[in-house]
Design a protein around this motif. Sequence first.
Motif, PDB file in Angstrom:
ATOM      1  N   THR A  57      59.516  37.511 -41.508  1.00  0.00           N
ATOM      2  CA  THR A  57      60.620  38.386 -41.122  1.00  0.00           C
ATOM      3  C   THR A  57      60.591  38.669 -39.627  1.00  0.00           C
ATOM      4  O   THR A  57      61.630  38.666 -38.961  1.00  0.00           O
ATOM      5  CB  THR A  57      60.561  39.703 -41.926  1.00  0.00           C
ATOM      6  N   ARG A  58      59.410  38.896 -39.065  1.00  0.00           N
ATOM      7  CA  ARG A  58      59.296  39.153 -37.628  1.00  0.00           C
ATOM      8  C   ARG A  58      59.710  37.929 -36.810  1.00  0.00           C
ATOM      9  O   ARG A  58      60.291  38.060 -35.738  1.00  0.00           O
ATOM     10  CB  ARG A  58      57.857  39.565 -37.299  1.00  0.00           C
ATOM     11  N   PHE A  61      63.470  37.979 -36.773  1.00  0.00           N
ATOM     12  CA  PHE A  61      63.885  39.127 -35.968  1.00  0.00           C
ATOM     13  C   PHE A  61      63.732  38.839 -34.476  1.00  0.00           C
ATOM     14  O   PHE A  61      64.643  39.096 -33.684  1.00  0.00           O
ATOM     15  CB  PHE A  61      63.049  40.352 -36.362  1.00  0.00           C
ATOM     16  N   TYR A  65      66.957  38.969 -32.106  1.00  0.00           N
ATOM     17  CA  TYR A  65      67.114  40.183 -31.296  1.00  0.00           C
ATOM     18  C   TYR A  65      66.375  40.133 -29.960  1.00  0.00           C
ATOM     19  O   TYR A  65      66.862  40.653 -28.972  1.00  0.00           O
ATOM     20  CB  TYR A  65      66.658  41.419 -32.080  1.00  0.00           C
ATOM     21  N   TYR A  75      71.229  33.630 -38.336  1.00  0.00           N
ATOM     22  CA  TYR A  75      70.487  34.845 -38.677  1.00  0.00           C
ATOM     23  C   TYR A  75      70.936  35.368 -40.039  1.00  0.00           C
ATOM     24  O   TYR A  75      70.102  35.656 -40.917  1.00  0.00           O
ATOM     25  CB  TYR A  75      70.709  35.888 -37.585  1.00  0.00           C
ATOM     26  N   ILE A  89      64.043  44.691 -41.263  1.00  0.00           N
ATOM     27  CA  ILE A  89      64.660  44.496 -39.948  1.00  0.00           C
ATOM     28  C   ILE A  89      65.471  45.720 -39.554  1.00  0.00           C
ATOM     29  O   ILE A  89      65.453  46.143 -38.389  1.00  0.00           O
ATOM     30  CB  ILE A  89      65.519  43.218 -39.939  1.00  0.00           C
ATOM     31  N   TRP A  92      63.063  48.164 -38.202  1.00  0.00           N
ATOM     32  CA  TRP A  92      62.536  47.777 -36.898  1.00  0.00           C
ATOM     33  C   TRP A  92      63.500  48.117 -35.767  1.00  0.00           C
ATOM     34  O   TRP A  92      63.074  48.327 -34.640  1.00  0.00           O
ATOM     35  CB  TRP A  92      62.245  46.282 -36.864  1.00  0.00           C
ATOM     36  N   LYS A  93      64.777  48.195 -36.066  1.00  0.00           N
ATOM     37  CA  LYS A  93      65.762  48.511 -35.031  1.00  0.00           C
ATOM     38  C   LYS A  93      65.786  49.999 -34.703  1.00  0.00           C
ATOM     39  O   LYS A  93      66.333  50.392 -33.684  1.00  0.00           O
ATOM     40  CB  LYS A  93      67.159  48.048 -35.461  1.00  0.00           C
TER      41      LYS A  93
END
Length: 171
Positions: A57-58, A61, A65, A75, A89, A92-93
């Motif tokens: 996932t990272r 991301f 981003y 994406y 995600i 994380w934002k």
Amino acid sequence: MPKVKRSRKAPPDGWELIEPTLDELDQKMREAETEPHEGKRKVESLWPIFRIHHQKTRYIFDLFYKRKAISRELYEYCIKEGYADKNLIAKWKKQGYENLCCLRCIQTRDTNFGTNCICRVPKSKLEVQLFTSSRENQIFTIQNCHRGVSEACPIGRIIECTHCGCRGCSG
């Protein structure tokens, strides 16, 4: 975890650039799922799966981003096909959740007292009590233990999450 069903729709442009990395992470995930778990606690056998899920996932991301190396279409395709976790995600934002390891660490329903996981407590505020003798006790902070190395800890104890095994994702 069940194998993710892929759609028959052709992947968007740029897929061929990220496909080898995602295939490699899928292979690591399969190895982690079939790895023997004898001698481990029940929760410890899931830790590699959480780490690989976070890594995959990272990767998506960061490509979208941070480095802006993939298109929005690619994406969204990765999210729709299950290569990335859209809820992780989304966290994380938000400010304060940039280093979150997994969603279980912030779910209060999984804890006894309705709080976050121990890995969400900043290490500068975390105190551990050590009993030096039966009468007196001393409190040491884990400021020197930020690497998770037991030699650096004054008490020789490593604090890690029971859900995913991380050693601190609060920043």
